[in-house]
Design a protein around this motif. Structure first.
Motif, PDB file in Angstrom:
ATOM      1  N   LYS A  61       0.846  -1.209   0.000  1.00 13.52           N
ATOM      2  CA  LYS A  61       0.000   0.000   0.000  1.00 13.52           C
ATOM      3  C   LYS A  61       0.882   1.261   0.000  1.00 13.52           C
ATOM      4  N   LYS A  62       1.892   1.264   0.860  1.00 12.89           N
ATOM      5  CA  LYS A  62       2.830   2.393   0.921  1.00 12.89           C
ATOM      6  C   LYS A  62       3.566   2.552  -0.407  1.00 12.89           C
ATOM      7  N   TRP A  63       3.953   1.418  -1.020  1.00 14.85           N
ATOM      8  CA  TRP A  63       4.675   1.407  -2.297  1.00 14.85           C
ATOM      9  C   TRP A  63       3.829   2.035  -3.411  1.00 14.85           C
ATOM     10  N   ILE A  64       2.565   1.624  -3.491  1.00 14.81           N
ATOM     11  CA  ILE A  64       1.662   2.139  -4.535  1.00 14.81           C
ATOM     12  C   ILE A  64       1.408   3.629  -4.341  1.00 14.81           C
ATOM     13  N   LYS A  65       1.150   4.027  -3.088  1.00 21.86           N
ATOM     14  CA  LYS A  65       0.913   5.450  -2.791  1.00 21.86           C
ATOM     15  C   LYS A  65       2.135   6.291  -3.167  1.00 21.86           C
ATOM     16  N   ASN A  66       3.318   5.812  -2.815  1.00 22.11           N
ATOM     17  CA  ASN A  66       4.562   6.503  -3.148  1.00 22.11           C
ATOM     18  C   ASN A  66       4.742   6.619  -4.660  1.00 22.11           C
ATOM     19  N   SER A  67       4.393   5.556  -5.373  1.00 19.43           N
ATOM     20  CA  SER A  67       4.522   5.548  -6.840  1.00 19.43           C
ATOM     21  C   SER A  67       3.624   6.599  -7.490  1.00 19.43           C
ATOM     22  N   TYR A  68       2.378   6.669  -7.038  1.00 22.45           N
ATOM     23  CA  TYR A  68       1.444   7.638  -7.631  1.00 22.45           C
ATOM     24  C   TYR A  68       1.795   9.070  -7.248  1.00 22.45           C
ATOM     25  N   ASN A  69       2.329   9.260  -6.054  1.00 19.72           N
ATOM     26  CA  ASN A  69       2.786  10.602  -5.671  1.00 19.72           C
ATOM     27  C   ASN A  69       3.961  11.050  -6.532  1.00 19.72           C
ATOM     28  N   LEU A  70       4.834  10.121  -6.868  1.00 21.74           N
ATOM     29  CA  LEU A  70       5.957  10.441  -7.757  1.00 21.74           C
ATOM     30  C   LEU A  70       5.469  10.776  -9.162  1.00 21.74           C
ATOM     31  N   LEU A  71       4.449  10.074  -9.621  1.00 18.98           N
ATOM     32  CA  LEU A  71       3.881  10.350 -10.951  1.00 18.98           C
ATOM     33  C   LEU A  71       3.271  11.742 -11.029  1.00 18.98           C
ATOM     34  N   LYS A  72       2.851  12.294  -9.882  1.00 13.71           N
ATOM     35  CA  LYS A  72       2.223  13.617  -9.853  1.00 13.71           C
ATOM     36  C   LYS A  72       3.237  14.759  -9.683  1.00 13.71           C
ATOM     37  N   SER A  73       4.548  14.424  -9.726  1.00  8.01           N
ATOM     38  CA  SER A  73       5.575  15.451  -9.543  1.00  8.01           C
ATOM     39  C   SER A  73       5.472  16.525 -10.619  1.00  8.01           C
ATOM     40  N   PHE A  74       5.946  17.739 -10.288  1.00  4.78           N
ATOM     41  CA  PHE A  74       5.832  18.899 -11.181  1.00  4.78           C
ATOM     42  C   PHE A  74       6.988  18.974 -12.184  1.00  4.78           C
ATOM     43  N   ASN A  75       6.716  19.514 -13.358  1.00  7.18           N
ATOM     44  CA  ASN A  75       7.735  19.896 -14.341  1.00  7.18           C
ATOM     45  C   ASN A  75       8.756  18.795 -14.634  1.00  7.18           C
ATOM     46  N   ASN A  76       8.291  17.558 -14.737  1.00 10.13           N
ATOM     47  CA  ASN A  76       9.153  16.418 -15.070  1.00 10.13           C
ATOM     48  C   ASN A  76      10.189  16.098 -13.998  1.00 10.13           C
ATOM     49  N   LYS A  77      10.155  16.804 -12.864  1.00  9.30           N
ATOM     50  CA  LYS A  77      11.165  16.642 -11.814  1.00  9.30           C
ATOM     51  C   LYS A  77      10.550  15.880 -10.653  1.00  9.30           C
ATOM     52  N   LEU A  78      11.192  14.772 -10.255  1.00 14.93           N
ATOM     53  CA  LEU A  78      10.635  13.935  -9.203  1.00 14.93           C
ATOM     54  C   LEU A  78      10.675  14.634  -7.845  1.00 14.93           C
ATOM     55  N   ASN A  79       9.600  14.483  -7.094  1.00 15.92           N
ATOM     56  CA  ASN A  79       9.486  15.070  -5.764  1.00 15.92           C
ATOM     57  C   ASN A  79      10.540  14.472  -4.837  1.00 15.92           C
ATOM     58  N   LEU A  80      11.400  15.332  -4.288  1.00 17.12           N
ATOM     59  CA  LEU A  80      12.517  14.856  -3.465  1.00 17.12           C
ATOM     60  C   LEU A  80      12.036  14.112  -2.221  1.00 17.12           C
ATOM     61  N   GLN A  81      10.998  14.622  -1.584  1.00 11.85           N
ATOM     62  CA  GLN A  81      10.490  14.003  -0.365  1.00 11.85           C
ATOM     63  C   GLN A  81       9.984  12.587  -0.639  1.00 11.85           C
ATOM     64  N   GLU A  82       9.257  12.425  -1.749  1.00 14.42           N
ATOM     65  CA  GLU A  82       8.744  11.107  -2.121  1.00 14.42           C
ATOM     66  C   GLU A  82       9.876  10.194  -2.596  1.00 14.42           C
ATOM     67  N   LYS A  83      10.838  10.778  -3.275  1.00 17.92           N
ATOM     68  CA  LYS A  83      11.949  10.007  -3.828  1.00 17.92           C
ATOM     69  C   LYS A  83      12.794   9.358  -2.721  1.00 17.92           C
ATOM     70  N   ARG A  84      12.913  10.017  -1.592  1.00 23.93           N
ATOM     71  CA  ARG A  84      13.766   9.534  -0.508  1.00 23.93           C
ATOM     72  C   ARG A  84      13.112   8.442   0.341  1.00 23.93           C
ATOM     73  N   LYS A  85      11.824   8.200   0.154  1.00 28.10           N
ATOM     74  CA  LYS A  85      11.142   7.201   0.965  1.00 28.10           C
ATOM     75  C   LYS A  85      11.670   5.801   0.665  1.00 28.10           C
ATOM     76  N   LYS A  86      11.942   5.045   1.743  1.00 26.24           N
ATOM     77  CA  LYS A  86      12.516   3.719   1.610  1.00 26.24           C
ATOM     78  C   LYS A  86      11.464   2.653   1.892  1.00 26.24           C
TER      79      LYS A  86
END
Length: 357
Positions: A61-86
Motif C-alpha cells: 500500500k505504501k509502495w503504490i501510494k509513493n509511486s502515484y505521488n511520484l507520478l504527480k511530480s511537477f515539471n518532469n522533476k521527481l518530488n525529493l520528499q517522495e523520492k527519498r522514501k525507503k
C-alpha cells in the motif's frame, strides 16, 4: 532415575539452544538458500550466474501510494520528499544452481520522471536503488541500481560500460536482468553502485570518490536553478571512508582541495567562453598531477565519451572522480553518459587542449 531426568532436561535445553542459535545465525546472515552455500562461494560472486530477481515489497500500500505521488511530480522533476522514501523488501535471487533470499531496502532512483512509468495495464515500473541488509551481497554487490532501460538508451549503456572496462577505465558492472516486483515482470538494466566494490573489483586501493554537490541546483523539486551551478562544489560520496583514521582525513582534504581548484578553473572557462552548450571538462594537471599514465587514462576517457556521443556524462554534475591515494591523482569513473553512438557534428565537438608530455 534422577540421572535420566537430568539427561532429558539437558538434551531439551541443548536442543533449544541449537535451534535458537541456528535461527539467530540465519537472521544475522540475512540469507536463506536452497543449496549448501559453502559449495558455491565462487559462483555466488559472479553476476553472470544470476538468472533473475523476485522482489516482494512488504508494505505494498505504501509502495503504490509513493509511486502515484511520484507520478504527480511537477515539471518532469521527481518530488525529493517522495523520492527519498525507503521500502523494506525480500529479494529472491534465482541462480542457475538454486535460490537465495535476502532482506533489502529500496528507494526511487533518478531525478526526472523518465525513471517512472505507468503501463497500459495500469502497472507502474520504476528505476530503483537497492541496498542489501545485514552485510550480505548479491554477486558481490551490497548496493546496486535497477534502471528502466529507456533511461540509459537500452543496450547502449551495457555495450559502452564493457568498452570502457576493456580500455581500463573505471565503469560500473552493467547488464540486463529480468525482475519481478510483487508479481509484475520488468526487464531492467542492473548496474552496480559506484563505491568500494567497484574499486576492489578493479584492483584499486580504497579512496575518496567525489561528485558535484547538487543541493544548490536541486533545492526545490519544482525548479532547475541552473544559474546556481556556478556556486556548486565537490562532495565526497563515500563519506564513511574519511573518518577511518588520520591518513584518510588527510587524503580526503588533499583531494578535496585539488578538486575544488579544478572546479573553479572549469567554471571560469565554462562561463566565460560563451560555449555554454558544451559540457566538456578539459583535463589538466590538477587532475593527473604530472602522472603521464593517469593523463593518458583521462585522454582515453574523454575521447571515448566524445566518440560515443556521451556528452551527458561529461557535464560537471554527472562526472565522478576517484582519488588514487598511491598515485596522488584523480581517475575518471563513468556515470550516466546517455550514450547515443551518433555521429558528432563539428559544431558539437567543443575543444580539448591536452597538455604536451
Amino acid at each position: 532415575m534422577k540421572t535420566k531426568v537430568i539427561s532429558k532436561k539437558f538434551l531439551l535445553v541443548l536442543s533449544l539452544l541449537i535451534l535458537f542459535t541456528s535461527t539467530k545465525s540465519l537472521s544475522a546472515n540475512n540469507k536463506e538458500c536452497t543449496f549448501i552455500v559453502e559449495n558455491y562461494l565462487q559462483d555466488l560472486r559472479k553476476l553472470e550466474n544470476v538468472i533473475s530477481l523476485e522482489i516482494k515489497i512488504y508494505n505494498s500500500k505504501k509502495w503504490i501510494k509513493n509511486s502515484y505521488n511520484l507520478l504527480k511530480s511537477f515539471n518532469n522533476k521527481l518530488n525529493l520528499q517522495e523520492k527519498r522514501k525507503k521500502h523494506r523488501a525480500k529479494i529472491k535471487v534465482i541462480y542457475n544452481f538454486g535460490e537465495c533470499s535476502y532482506n533489502a531496502k529500496l528507494s526511487q532512483n533518478g531525478d526526472f520522471n523518465d525513471h517512472i512509468n505507468i503501463e497500459n495495464n495500469g502497472k507502474i515500473s520504476r528505476s530503483l536503488k537497492i541496498k542489501i541488509l545485514n552485510n550480505e551481497n548479491i554477486a558481490g554487490f551490497t548496493k546496486f541500481k535497477l534502471l528502466l532501460p529507456k533511461t540509459r538508451n537500452f543496450e547502449n549503456e551495457i555495450i559502452f560500460t564493457d568498452l570502457l572496462q576493456h580500455f581500463g577505465i573505471l565503469s560500473p558492472k552493467t547488464r540486463y536482468l529480468n525482475v519481478k516486483i510483487n508479481g509484475h515482470e520488468i526487464k531492467y538494466i542492473f548496474q552496480e553502485e559506484i563505491g568500494k566494490e567497484l574499486l576492489e573489483r578493479n584492483g584499486k586501493p580504497e579512496g575518496p570518490i567525489f561528485r558535484e554537490d547538487e543541493s544548490l541546483v536541486f533545492f526545490d523539486h519544482r525548479e532547475w536553478v541552473s544559474s546556481m551551478r556556478k556556486y556548486t562544489q565537490p562532495i565526497i560520496i563515500n563519506k564513511n571512508w574519511i573518518i577511518k583514521n588520520n591518513n584518510t582525513i588527510y587524503q580526503s582534504l588533499t583531494a578535496y582541495k585539488r578538486l575544488f581548484e579544478f572546479y573553479e578553473t572549469w567554471k571560469l572557462q565554462y562561463w566565460n567562453t560563451g560555449k555554454k552548450n558544451i559540457d566538456i571538462i578539459i583535463p589538466n594537471n590538477l587532475l593527473f598531477n604530472n602522472n603521464k599514465a593517469v593523463m593518458n587514462d583521462w585522454v582515453k576517457f574523454e575521447l571515448l565519451m566524445l566518440s560515443a556521443d556521451a556528452f551527458h556524462g561529461l557535464s560537471l554534475n554527472d562526472r565522478r572522480y576517484y582519488w588514487n591515494i598511491f598515485e596522488q591523482s584523480f581517475e575518471p569513473i563513468y556515470n550516466d553518459g546517455d550514450v547515443k553512438f551518433n555521429l558528432i557534428k563539428k559544431s558539437q565537438r567543443g575543444y580539448i587542449d591536452y597538455p604536451k608530455h
